[in-house]
Each structure stands twice: as C-alpha cells, then as structure tokens.
Design an enzyme around this catalytic site. Structure first.
Site, mmCIF file in Angstrom:
data_model
loop_
_atom_site.group_PDB
_atom_site.id
_atom_site.type_symbol
_atom_site.label_atom_id
_atom_site.label_comp_id
_atom_site.label_asym_id
_atom_site.label_seq_id
_atom_site.Cartn_x
_atom_site.Cartn_y
_atom_site.Cartn_z
ATOM 1 N N TYR A 129 29.845 -29.523 1.726
ATOM 2 C CA TYR A 129 30.308 -30.227 0.514
ATOM 3 C C TYR A 129 30.200 -31.734 0.644
ATOM 4 O O TYR A 129 30.624 -32.332 1.637
ATOM 5 C CB TYR A 129 31.773 -29.854 0.208
ATOM 6 N N GLN A 143 -3.442 -13.294 8.617
ATOM 7 C CA GLN A 143 -2.553 -12.801 9.693
ATOM 8 C C GLN A 143 -3.345 -12.111 10.799
ATOM 9 O O GLN A 143 -3.033 -12.266 11.980
ATOM 10 C CB GLN A 143 -1.560 -11.777 9.129
ATOM 11 N N PRO A 156 -3.386 7.584 7.438
ATOM 12 C CA PRO A 156 -2.965 6.536 8.388
ATOM 13 C C PRO A 156 -3.990 5.425 8.620
ATOM 14 O O PRO A 156 -3.623 4.354 9.119
ATOM 15 C CB PRO A 156 -2.704 7.314 9.682
ATOM 16 N N ILE A 199 -5.551 4.003 6.179
ATOM 17 C CA ILE A 199 -5.571 3.174 4.957
ATOM 18 C C ILE A 199 -4.167 2.613 4.718
ATOM 19 O O ILE A 199 -3.193 3.362 4.591
ATOM 20 C CB ILE A 199 -6.039 3.986 3.728
ATOM 21 N N TYR A 200 -4.101 1.321 4.661
ATOM 22 C CA TYR A 200 -2.837 0.635 4.394
ATOM 23 C C TYR A 200 -2.862 0.105 2.950
ATOM 24 O O TYR A 200 -3.933 -0.068 2.369
ATOM 25 C CB TYR A 200 -2.680 -0.565 5.318
ATOM 26 N N CYS A 250 1.129 -17.749 -9.485
ATOM 27 C CA CYS A 250 2.416 -18.184 -10.027
ATOM 28 C C CYS A 250 2.325 -19.555 -10.686
ATOM 29 O O CYS A 250 3.205 -19.934 -11.462
ATOM 30 C CB CYS A 250 3.469 -18.203 -8.923
ATOM 31 N N GLY A 260 1.641 -5.050 -1.702
ATOM 32 C CA GLY A 260 1.664 -5.877 -2.908
ATOM 33 C C GLY A 260 2.034 -5.121 -4.167
ATOM 34 O O GLY A 260 2.724 -4.095 -4.134
ATOM 35 N N ASP A 261 1.541 -5.635 -5.286
ATOM 36 C CA ASP A 261 1.909 -5.089 -6.604
ATOM 37 C C ASP A 261 1.432 -3.657 -6.804
ATOM 38 O O ASP A 261 1.872 -2.983 -7.744
ATOM 39 C CB ASP A 261 1.283 -5.948 -7.720
#
Ligand SMILES: Cc1cc2nc3c(=O)[nH]c(=O)nc-3n(C[C@H](O)[C@H](O)[C@H](O)COP(=O)(O)OP(=O)(O)OC[C@H]3O[C@@H](n4cnc5c(N)ncnc54)[C@H](O)[C@@H]3O)c2cc1C
Length: 447
Positions: A423, A20, A273, A275-276, A44, A279-280
């Site tokens: 439908y 990103q 501020p 340090i971002y 996954c 996630g898990d």
C-alpha cells in the site's frame, strides 16, 4: 534422438512449439506448415490496428525468413495440410505447385479455430466481416478506408465483438451491438456485465440485447432481427464465436471431445501418441473441476507449447488444466474474469456463494482514484475460491492477477483479508479492495 517433426499451424501454438524445441534440440528437422502467408503474428493486436492504436501493420508481423532462420525451420507458408495418413506416418499438403506427401516422426497440430460466419440470407460478403487472420484485418481496414462507412453493426458481444466496438468507434463510425443473450460478455455474470453495458451506452453505442440476427436485406445493409426490428449498417462485423479446426484430426480418426476440440492427455498427446495438439483446436480440462473445457486464449496455448515440448523431449511435466483467466478493454473500462462464473457453477450443480465489493482503485484523496467492482465466487461450505471477476477503470489487471493466483494456489476466501498486497496512496488503500472482498465473503460463511 533426431526426429522429423512436422508442425501444422504457425501462430501462437505452432510457432511457440518450434521455438521451444530449438532451445534443447538443434538436430531434429522441423517443418512448419501454415495455410496463410503470415506466421507468428500478433492476433490479439489486430483490433488495435483497426482502431489506430497500433499505427503500423508491420508491428503485428514477424518476417517469415527471420523466424525460419532463427529457429532453423523448413517453413512452408501458403501451404495447407489436407490429410494425415497415420498408419504410414505421412501427411498430404497442398501448395501452389499442387499436392505432395511428406513423412513425420512426430506431428504437432496447432491449426487454431475459425470464426463462425453463419450463411444468412441476403448477406453481402463485401460488407460483412469476421476478424481472425491478417487478411480479415486487411479487408476491414481496406473497407473503412475506401468506403468510409458511417455505421457498423457488431453481431456478438463477446471478447472480439467488444474489442471491435471500441476500435471501430475510434474511427468515427456509429456502432450497434446485437447479441442474442440478455447480457454482453457472458464470461462475467449479469451484474458485472451491466456495468459494461452502461459504459457502452454512455459512449453512444446502441445495444440490442436478447435480439437475434435472422437475415440481411437491402444488399446486406439492413440487418433483419427475429423480433421484427431492423438495423441499418454500412458494414457488419460478425463476432459470433469460433469453432475449433478439428477436421484434419477428425478425418484421420483422432478422438474429438464433447466440446468439439481435439482430445489430448496431460502431455498434449492426442489419441495417437505420435501426434500432439494444442491451442484453440483442443479440448482441455478445467483446472478446478477437471471437467472438459474449450478455452481459446493465448496464455494457455503458450503454456501448452511448453508442456508439449517438455514431453517430446522426455520430460513428464503434466498440464495442470485451464483456468480461463481473461481480461479485455472496452473504452475506458477494463473487465476480467478467472475460473468459473455463476452460470457454469449452476450448470455443474456446485453449492456456491458470491460476495461483491465496490471499492476504489487507490486512496480516494489521491488524484484519479476510480471505482472498481470485484466479485468472488466460492464454496458455500469451505470457502474455496471457484472464480472471480473485476470491472473498473483502473487497477483491474492487478486485482484479477491476484485472484487468479490465489485460485491457482487453492486458497479460500479466509486467505483474502490476510494478503499483504502493498500500500501507498497512488496504488491501493491500507485495506485493498481484495482484503475487503475477503472480509465480506468470510462473514457470509460465518453467518
Ligand atoms: C481478434 C482476436 C483477438 C484476440 N485477443 C486475445 C487476447 O487479447 N488475449 C488472449 O489471450 N487471446 C486472444 N485471442 C485468442 C488467441 O489469439 C488464440 O487463443 C491463439 O492465437 C491460439 O493459438 P493457436 O496456435 O491455437 O491458433 P492460431 O493462432 O489461430 O493459429 C492457427 C494457424 O493454423 C493455420 N492452419 C489451420 N489449419 C491449417 C492446415 N490444415 N494447414 C496449415 N495451416 C493451418 C492457420 O492458418 C493459422 O495461422 C484473440 C483472438 C482474436 C481472433
């Protein structure tokens, strides 16, 4: 302004952040550390490689060189970040050549979580496995190929446990599930879990619920349960949950939330501020109630990556919170949930009602219509939707996606009969099961 950005952890969260950033910023220097050999792999997909559905290991992997080249990264695999010196904006990392330091302008933590593996008496690590990384997956695959186990105990009937049952069973291995709860998959309510339990039994899986593993004996091949029962198993998968990897953050004095995840604000900034985190490893707030939640799912990690990078690059898009929409496959069944279940609503002392509808995935006369069970949990006064669950063989993903969307849109059960979902006999009925669920739910409010 060009920055020196350092990312810790290079799978779902970390790799996404790197990609990103490069959409709008070709100047900053990005260093990405991962303590393992593989980055940006498909976590996954691992159960499905073991089951043989994904036949080539390479299909789960992305070449490190390719990623480094594509996003212009200084990619350091097999390199563990061991400490953060916030005052001097430096961190220490260890690779095969020893310990080193480097500086950062902005630090991004996406170290994920670790599978819990309780140290139980008699456990034999050669035949007891967890599944969280590619080396874990390789170890399971190697054991199955070389030792040809006939039986497997799966301890823990959550997401990973149930996916592993299906895939281990696909290798011709008898499976027994052991879980200390009275039901499988606590994400859904007990009545919905009962459908999954019956399906597991029909597939020949032995279910030992309300049973706790106490220790192992017989060189790790006997699992001794607290009830006095025992289970013989050539191999054991421990799928008893995960814990956020918070040590790095905690040791550097960053705030940790009550759920055990790193505390972040709406822009994924930690209590420092510069340090971002995402996630898990983090604690977020529930979309609906705003209460702290720890949710370990790939979708939220990807969204958080977007929010984080938007803020890093001067934007102010806040993270809306986590809804916890999850879907999984157990043999021929699909099951999913979004929002809050009964246990959570009771815990939060929320006055709710529930409606359940058993319908058909599509018109009954059109071939292969399958039973589908839907549940909606809603406010007992105004009908606002708190959560929904779906179990069936076909059409579960579609109904779950609709319910997740109406919940996010803050709709009420009065909206459900009004939804025009499209439908034709192969897809639905003139009144989709969601419409019928809505009629049932609104009648409960009117009465
Ligand atoms: C078997 C399995 C199946 C799953 N299936 C699904 C699914 O179907 N749907 C879904 O939504 N979610 C699923 N998940 C969850 C999903 O994979 C995670 O939510 C997601 O990967 C979280 O991303 P993350 O970046 O936080 O952590 P991870 O993807 O776990 O990445 C963390 C990385 O950080 C590295 N690291 C940790 N500490 C350090 C350090 N100090 N220095 C350097 N590197 C470090 C680790 O080696 C790791 O590579 C599954 C998880 C598992 C284990």
């Amino acid at each position: 302004m060009a920055n020196k950005i350092v990312i810790v952890g290079g799978v779902a969260g970390g790799a996404n952040v790197a990609a990103q950033i490069r959409r709008n910023d070709n100047d900053s220097k990005i260093t990405l550390f991962d303590k393992d050999e593989h980055v940006a792999f498909s976590t996954c997909g691992m159960p499905y490689y073991i089951g043989g559905v994904v036949d080539k290991r390479d299909q789960l992997l992305v070449s490190s060189d390719k990623i480094a080249g594509k996003f212009d990264l200084d990619l350091r695999t097999n390199t563990e970040v061991t400490s953060i010196d916030r005052e001097n904006k430096q961190l220490t990392y260890r690779d095969s050549a020893g310990e080193h330091r480097t500086s950062y302008d902005k630090l991004i933590l996406s170290p994920g979580a670790s599978a819990k593996k309780p140290e139980l008496e008699g456990m034999n690590d050669n035949r007891t496995f967890t599944l969280h990384s590619i080396p874990d997956m390789d170890a399971i695959e190697h054991y199955i190929e070389t030792e040809k186990p006939q039986s497997c105990a799966i301890v823990g009937a959550g997401f990973v446990g149930l996916e592993m049952v299906e895939n281990i069973h696909a290798r011709g291995i008898d499976c027994t599930i052991i879980d200390r709860s009275e039901q499988v998959m606590k994400l859904v309510d007990q009545d919905m879990a009962a459908i999954i339990e019956n399906h597991l039994k029909a597939k020949g899986v032995q279910l030992l619920l309300d049973e706790s593993l106490e220790s192992f004996s017989n060189n790790g091949a006997t699992l001794d349960l607290t009830s006095g029962k025992s289970v013989q198993a050539d191999m054991t998968i421990m799928a008893v949950g995960i814990r956020p990897n918070k040590v790095l953050a905690e040791d550097s004095g960053l705030e940790i939330g009550e759920t055990g995840g790193i505390k972040v604000n709406d822009y994924m900034q930690t209590s420092d501020p510069d340090i971002y985190a995402l996630g898990d490893a983090i604690q977020t707030n529930d979309l609906l109630t705003g209460t702290p939640r720890h949710v370990a799912l790939a979708g939220p990690a990807h969204r958080q990556a977007f929010i984080l990078v938007n803020h890093l690059q001067g934007g102010t898009n806040p993270y809306a919170g986590v809804q916890g929409t999850a879907i999984f496959k157990v043999f021929n069944l699909s099951a999913g949930a979004t929002g809050l279940n009964k246990a959570v609503l009771k815990h939060l002392d929320i006055n709710y009602k529930e409606a359940v509808h058993e319908g058909l995935s599509h018109a009954g006369y059109y071939p292969s219509a399958e039973k589908i069970t839907l549940k909606v949990l809603f406010d007992a006064e105004n009908g606002r939707i708190y959560g929904a669950q779906a179990v069936g063989r076909e059409g579960v993903d579609k109904r779950l996606a609709v319910m997740a969307t109406v919940m996010k849109a803050k709709m009420t059960v009065y909206d459900l009969p009004e939804l025009e979902l499209g439908y034709a006999p192969p897809y639905s009925s003139p009144k989709d099961p969601i419409n019928v669920l809505g009629y049932k739910a609104e009648s409960m409010l009117e009465s």
